[in-house]
Each structure stands twice: as structure tokens, then as C-alpha cells.
Design an enzyme around this catalytic site. Structure first.
Site, PDB file in Angstrom:
ATOM      1  N   ASP A  67       0.828  -1.204   0.000  1.00  0.00           N
ATOM      2  CA  ASP A  67       0.000   0.000   0.000  1.00  0.00           C
ATOM      3  C   ASP A  67       0.865   1.258   0.000  1.00  0.00           C
ATOM      4  O   ASP A  67       2.087   1.191   0.183  1.00  0.00           O
ATOM      5  CB  ASP A  67      -0.974  -0.002   1.194  1.00  0.00           C
ATOM      6  CG  ASP A  67      -0.341  -0.494   2.497  1.00  0.00           C
ATOM      7  OD1 ASP A  67       0.906  -0.451   2.602  1.00  0.00           O
ATOM      8  OD2 ASP A  67      -1.071  -0.906   3.403  1.00  0.00           O
ATOM      9  N   ASN A 136      -7.376  -2.288  14.326  1.00  0.00           N
ATOM     10  CA  ASN A 136      -8.789  -2.480  13.982  1.00  0.00           C
ATOM     11  C   ASN A 136      -9.009  -3.681  13.051  1.00  0.00           C
ATOM     12  O   ASN A 136     -10.089  -3.871  12.511  1.00  0.00           O
ATOM     13  CB  ASN A 136      -9.367  -1.210  13.349  1.00  0.00           C
ATOM     14  CG  ASN A 136      -8.731  -0.871  12.002  1.00  0.00           C
ATOM     15  OD1 ASN A 136      -7.913  -1.637  11.480  1.00  0.00           O
ATOM     16  ND2 ASN A 136      -9.090   0.268  11.437  1.00  0.00           N
ATOM     17  N   HIS A 138      -7.365  -4.284  10.164  1.00  0.00           N
ATOM     18  CA  HIS A 138      -7.124  -4.102   8.727  1.00  0.00           C
ATOM     19  C   HIS A 138      -5.857  -4.855   8.302  1.00  0.00           C
ATOM     20  O   HIS A 138      -4.973  -5.120   9.104  1.00  0.00           O
ATOM     21  CB  HIS A 138      -7.080  -2.619   8.319  1.00  0.00           C
ATOM     22  CG  HIS A 138      -5.885  -1.829   8.750  1.00  0.00           C
ATOM     23  ND1 HIS A 138      -5.961  -0.532   9.189  1.00  0.00           N
ATOM     24  CD2 HIS A 138      -4.565  -2.126   8.792  1.00  0.00           C
ATOM     25  CE1 HIS A 138      -4.764  -0.083   9.464  1.00  0.00           C
ATOM     26  NE2 HIS A 138      -3.894  -1.037   9.242  1.00  0.00           N
ATOM     27  N   GLU A 143      -9.630  -1.359   5.093  1.00  0.00           N
ATOM     28  CA  GLU A 143     -10.217  -0.914   6.346  1.00  0.00           C
ATOM     29  C   GLU A 143     -11.542  -1.618   6.638  1.00  0.00           C
ATOM     30  O   GLU A 143     -12.274  -1.996   5.709  1.00  0.00           O
ATOM     31  CB  GLU A 143     -10.478   0.595   6.266  1.00  0.00           C
ATOM     32  CG  GLU A 143      -9.222   1.454   6.214  1.00  0.00           C
ATOM     33  CD  GLU A 143      -8.641   1.724   7.599  1.00  0.00           C
ATOM     34  OE1 GLU A 143      -8.495   0.788   8.395  1.00  0.00           O
ATOM     35  OE2 GLU A 143      -8.312   2.900   7.857  1.00  0.00           O
TER      36      GLU A 143
HETATM   37  C1  GLP Z   1      -0.444   0.122   8.554  1.00  0.00           C
HETATM   38  C2  GLP Z   1      -0.238  -0.588   7.198  1.00  0.00           C
HETATM   39  C3  GLP Z   1      -0.342  -2.080   7.337  1.00  0.00           C
HETATM   40  C4  GLP Z   1       0.263  -2.481   8.660  1.00  0.00           C
HETATM   41  C5  GLP Z   1      -0.624  -1.993   9.774  1.00  0.00           C
HETATM   42  C6  GLP Z   1      -0.040  -2.161  11.155  1.00  0.00           C
HETATM   43  O1  GLP Z   1      -1.193   1.251   8.486  1.00  0.00           O
HETATM   44  N1  GLP Z   1      -1.106  -0.163   6.136  1.00  0.00           N
HETATM   45  O2  GLP Z   1       0.278  -2.710   6.229  1.00  0.00           O
HETATM   46  O3  GLP Z   1       0.376  -3.874   8.743  1.00  0.00           O
HETATM   47  O4  GLP Z   1      -1.073  -0.683   9.536  1.00  0.00           O
HETATM   48  O5  GLP Z   1       0.971  -1.237  11.386  1.00  0.00           O
HETATM   49  P1  GLP Z   1       2.005  -1.402  12.576  1.00  0.00           P
HETATM   50  O6  GLP Z   1       2.861  -2.573  12.238  1.00  0.00           O
HETATM   51  O7  GLP Z   1       2.776  -0.115  12.595  1.00  0.00           O
HETATM   52  O8  GLP Z   1       1.212  -1.617  13.817  1.00  0.00           O
END
Ligand code: GLP
Length: 242
Positions: A67, A136, A138, A143
Site C-alpha cells: 500500500d 482495527n 485491517h 479498512e
Molecule cells: C499500517 C499498514 C499495514 C500495517 C498496519 C499495522 O497502516 N497499512 O500494512 O500492517 O497498519 O501497522 P504497525 O505494524 O505499525 O502496527
């Protein structure tokens, strides 16, 4: 789903790194799907270390970032492409030309998403997809909501997700873009093997719902229950409510 619980986040991250190296050995031209975020940082550090001691060769591999934020140049501190360059590309021999990312500055974002989806398909789909999970539930930037999209698409980010990502934007939620581009749930579920890493108590609730809850668009990671080959790597804290 195949769940393994490790004593610490470091151990879980190292196991994920070893899993990637094993995939590279077995399939040198593997197509990797790679996430940004805080969670994979330790695994990427270990991947760079393993490369530096001659344990891995990415010369034939291809990679796709999951992403990217809309409106950010790839040199911006919050850009996921920059994150990957700093944390992985700078330390391994993945060809930057074969490391694909979404362009959040494209003139037509819908065409950009379609281009990405087609490029993934032209490479034979994702072979080994690494995932994190949002608080959440995702995955990528798919989302929670009433509907999910199958293909790479443009997504409006929830305020809670923007807050989670504020770190790279000087802590200011208002500076985090309100939109992103993300590979879709179909793109994810078509991956040959999925390796999901979750660490820390903050992820425990989402991990529990992903593994034990009903399938629901309100928790996108729950759809991974329908996939035949998902390996989940957890530390004790993320596994705390299982
Ligand atoms: C982000 C990314 C995801 C990631 C998730 C968790 O916003 N879009 O690919 O896995 O949220 O992030 P983190 O590892 O910083 O908790």
C-alpha cells in the site's frame, strides 16, 4: 491457520525472516508482498543481517509493496516506498526495478490501481505475502466497513488508522493523508502463502478476532480464515487473549 507463539517480538521477527530466506532458497524467483509499519522492522533488520552474512540472495526475486498514501512523493518521510528503501532495499540485493510500489501521485489513481493489479498478475501473483495487522483488524489498508474491495483500490482511511500512522508525520494526525492505495482482499487471498506477524498487547484483540471470530468485513483479517496457507507468527503479548 497455522499459529506459532514465540517468547518475544524479536524471536517472532527472526522466525519470519528465516521463513523468507527459506522461501528464497526454495524459489529464487519468488514474488514477495511486503508491508510497511512498525511490526516488520525487526524482521527486515534480520533479513539485512542474513543477507550480509551470505544467507540470502534476492537477485531473482520480485517484490510488491502492499500500500501507499495518496499524495506523497516516494521521498517523503511518511511514504511506504521510502520506508522499504530505508529498512530493506538498502540492505539486500532486491532489484529496485523489480520492487514495485503504488504511486500515490499518479494523475489517475484508478488507472494506477489497475496497473498495479495487472503487474502483480503478470508476475504470476504473490508467492509469499508478509502481512501485519492493524489494531482495527485491517490488512494492507483494507479498512473495516460494510464492504471490502477485491482488487487494488483507493481507500479512505479511518481517523484511528491515521492516528496510528502519525509517527512518520511529526505526530500530527492532520498531516497524515486521508486516503491511500492498497492491494485488495482478493489480491491478498490469491497469494500462495501468507505470513502474518503480530506483536504486542495492542494487537491481541484483533488477533483473537482474526483467528476465532466470525468472517466479517468489519474485521478484514478474519477473511484470512478462508485461505489454505496462512502462517501466523505471534509474540506472547499478541497471543494474550487466545
Ligand atoms: C499500517 C499498514 C499495514 C500495517 C498496519 C499495522 O497502516 N497499512 O500494512 O500492517 O497498519 O501497522 P504497525 O505494524 O505499525 O502496527
Amino acid at each position: 491457520m497455522d499459529v506459532t507463539i514465540f517468547g518475544s517480538a524479536t524471536e517472532a521477527s527472526r522466525a519470519v525472516a528465516r521463513r523468507v530466506v527459506e522461501a528464497l532458497r526454495r524459489t529464487p524467483d519468488v514474488v514477495l508482498g511486503l508491508p510497511a509499519g512498525r511490526t516488520p522492522v525487526e524482521a527486515y533488520i534480520e533479513l539485512c543481517r542474513l543477507y550480509s552474512v551470505g544467507e540470502a540472495d534476492y537477485s531473482r526475486a520480485t517484490a510488491f509493496l502492499l500500500d501507499e498514501f495518496v499524495g506523497l512523493d516516494h521521498s517523503h518521510a511518511g511514504s511506504f516506498r521510502r520506508f522499504l528503501t530505508e529498512h530493506l532495499l538498502s540492505g539486500v540485493n532486491l532489484d529496485p526495478e523489480r520492487t514495485h510500489s503504488l504511486n500515490g501521485l499518479a494523475d489517475d489513481l484508478d488507472i494506477e490501481c489497475e496497473r498495479y493489479e495487472e503487474t502483480i498478475a503478470a508476475c504470476g501473483g504473490l508467492g509469499l505475502l508478509l502481512l501485519g495487522i492493524g489494531v482495527n483488524g485491517h490488512v494492507g489498508f483494507n479498512e473495516p466497513g460494510d464492504v471490502l474491495k477485491a482488487r487494488t483500490h483507493r481507500v479512505k482511511l479511518l481517523d484511528s488508522t491515521r492516528a496510528e500512522n502519525a509517527g512518520a508525520f511529526g505526530g500530527a494526525v492532520t498531516r497524515v493523508p486521508g486516503e491511500a492505495l492498497s492491494i485488495g482482499m482478493g489480491t491478498i487471498l490469491r497469494a500462495e502463502t501468507i505470513v502474518l506477524l503480530a506483536t504486542g498487547e495492542r494487537k491481541a484483540e484483533a488477533v483473537h478476532a482474526m483467528l476465532r471470530g466470525s468472517l466479517t468485513t468489519q474485521l478484514p483479517a478474519s477473511l484470512l480464515q478462508t485461505h489454505r496457507r496462512v502462517e501466523v507468527y505471534l509474540d506472547r503479548a499478541a497471543a494474550g487473549t487466545l
